[in-house]
Design an enzyme around this catalytic site. Sequence first.
Site, PDB file in Angstrom:
ATOM      1  N   LYS A  24      -7.283   1.985  -2.640  1.00  0.00           N
ATOM      2  CA  LYS A  24      -6.875   1.604  -1.286  1.00  0.00           C
ATOM      3  C   LYS A  24      -6.884   2.823  -0.367  1.00  0.00           C
ATOM      4  O   LYS A  24      -7.354   2.755   0.774  1.00  0.00           O
ATOM      5  CB  LYS A  24      -5.493   0.947  -1.296  1.00  0.00           C
ATOM      6  CG  LYS A  24      -4.908   0.596   0.072  1.00  0.00           C
ATOM      7  CD  LYS A  24      -5.666  -0.519   0.779  1.00  0.00           C
ATOM      8  CE  LYS A  24      -5.292  -0.662   2.252  1.00  0.00           C
ATOM      9  NZ  LYS A  24      -4.014  -1.320   2.497  1.00  0.00           N
ATOM     10  N   SER A  46       0.863  -1.190   0.000  1.00  0.00           N
ATOM     11  CA  SER A  46       0.000   0.000   0.000  1.00  0.00           C
ATOM     12  C   SER A  46       0.890   1.227   0.000  1.00  0.00           C
ATOM     13  O   SER A  46       1.485   1.559   1.021  1.00  0.00           O
ATOM     14  CB  SER A  46      -0.900   0.002   1.232  1.00  0.00           C
ATOM     15  OG  SER A  46      -1.857  -1.022   1.145  1.00  0.00           O
ATOM     16  N   LYS A  62       0.006   5.681   8.639  1.00  0.00           N
ATOM     17  CA  LYS A  62       0.766   5.648   7.377  1.00  0.00           C
ATOM     18  C   LYS A  62      -0.189   5.843   6.191  1.00  0.00           C
ATOM     19  O   LYS A  62       0.081   6.623   5.281  1.00  0.00           O
ATOM     20  CB  LYS A  62       1.502   4.311   7.256  1.00  0.00           C
ATOM     21  CG  LYS A  62       2.342   4.181   5.997  1.00  0.00           C
ATOM     22  CD  LYS A  62       2.517   2.726   5.565  1.00  0.00           C
ATOM     23  CE  LYS A  62       1.856   2.496   4.219  1.00  0.00           C
ATOM     24  NZ  LYS A  62       1.886   1.104   3.761  1.00  0.00           N
TER      25      LYS A  62
END
Lengths: 295, 295
Positions: B170, B95, B238
């Site tokens: 995502k 990701s 993150k």
Amino acid sequence: MAKTLGFIGLGTMGAPMAGHLLAAGHTVHMYTIEGVPADLKAKGKVAANAAEVAKNADIIFIMVPDTPHVDAVLFGENGVSGSLGKGKIVVDMSSISPIETKKFAEKVEKLGARYLDAPVSGGEVGAKAASLTIMVGGHAEDFATVKPYFELMGKNITHVGGNGDGQTTKVANQIIVALNIEAVAEALLFASKAGADPAKVRQALMGGFASSRILEVHGERMIKRTFDPGFRIELHQKDLNLALQGAKSLGVALPNTATAQELFNACAANGGKAWDHSAMVRALELMANHKVAKD
Amino acid sequence: MAKTLGFIGLGTMGAPMAGHLLAAGHTVHMYTIEGVPADLKAKGKVAANAAEVAKNADIIFIMVPDTPHVDAVLFGENGVSGSLGKGKIVVDMSSISPIETKKFAEKVEKLGARYLDAPVSGGEVGAKAASLTIMVGGHAEDFATVKPYFELMGKNITHVGGNGDGQTTKVANQIIVALNIEAVAEALLFASKAGADPAKVRQALMGGFASSRILEVHGERMIKRTFDPGFRIELHQKDLNLALQGAKSLGVALPNTATAQELFNACAANGGKAWDHSAMVRALELMANHKVAKD
């Protein structure tokens, strides 16, 4: 034994709700400021004021716009409180302040009567289809008494707790709905601006942890630009005001609810107070100078 | 014809994912900085570096923590790019930044190879159960080539669009998940502070417009105080950083994502970087000096 019913407030929501009670064969005494609609008048009994409704009815339903209106219906001139006493139950189905609701319930109980707060969600469509979600606060025995009548107006009926808890649940509902709309709006706008097809992104996210009723219904509205209500921004502004005022007086910080309200304010400032609440995305689009999809 | 596979990055996620490819009988050339786990070593082929993986494999899967790691794996010393050419497909399942992804894909294509970005959601549980959601960006023919291998690792597999669109999806997913957690946290904290039972409020809201996978799973976590991960706050930080950095460079404002990140920061400041992300509610609880439910 069937109770005699009363219904005060016969607007967009109240009229179809009272209609369901009448259709089931109940006697309903009615009062509304604008005058009882003709179709209801033909089947029910028209009262001169709220006090007369309360005098004739065992259970008095109220469905009016906001906290001050409930206050006036209950305790104003010719209000319900003038006719209250043992055996009567006031059922406020309006969406109003949970904090004021507790005070109203206390005052009603001091007069010997009982009080249920029973706000609904599902809007005009749910009111007409008798499929409203009803969130109820008050004594369990009063809930049991009124439940058969709730079942004529709604489907998902929950006794949450004591007085005020119904209104609190409604506020919690409106917080989540607003913030889930905001979440989908940020995500789809980000995706669109990054060059992805928001319809495909929405499709990919359904079924995973991002899935919600709002992604399903309001996400599609944002992509298809169907911003006719639905649920009007000005009504959701009222509900978030209850959340923010309540939060202030309870001592809770609701940072994202505050932002969502400001985004609704931005929509209203751009002519959007009657847009569907999914149009909250337009406030973010104004800031980004980009739209999720073409109008 | 079965392809020879490569897998770079065999951590918490990568190891079980590569394990599924091996279990299906495929030849997998593997490389990871920490050394290939013994159980995988027994079934697959261990390479000396990323370049050797890419030399031997037709399809090179990458599963590493963040953008700089993918950059290093691809273009660093002994990186994948040294062995790329026609017929090879790089599949980045990490990701990372959608914007950098587009640049990586361009550079890989200039070397004659192809690139898919294919980030996943579902976490360690989904990786082990081969039930990951996989969001894919890249050419349709490359997606078709790699799909049988995706199906060994995941269930809900969507080709969203061109390169970068998988990563964009995502990010959109992580925005919605964070903001739906924040929404449920505000609503349940408000309800609890107003004196209602948050468990009953949650129950009353399920099935209506406030319903979401997050209300279901993370709402319950907030009430039961089960803040062991799950998905760690530091990992969601993150992902929201990707959203906020991406938003800045794309020119989009994400006000509630920014607030959610600050609430995660507040959790981390209170020792919570390894708490489950549903513990975001604790940041609001600190501000309110009240908890949704007892710890």
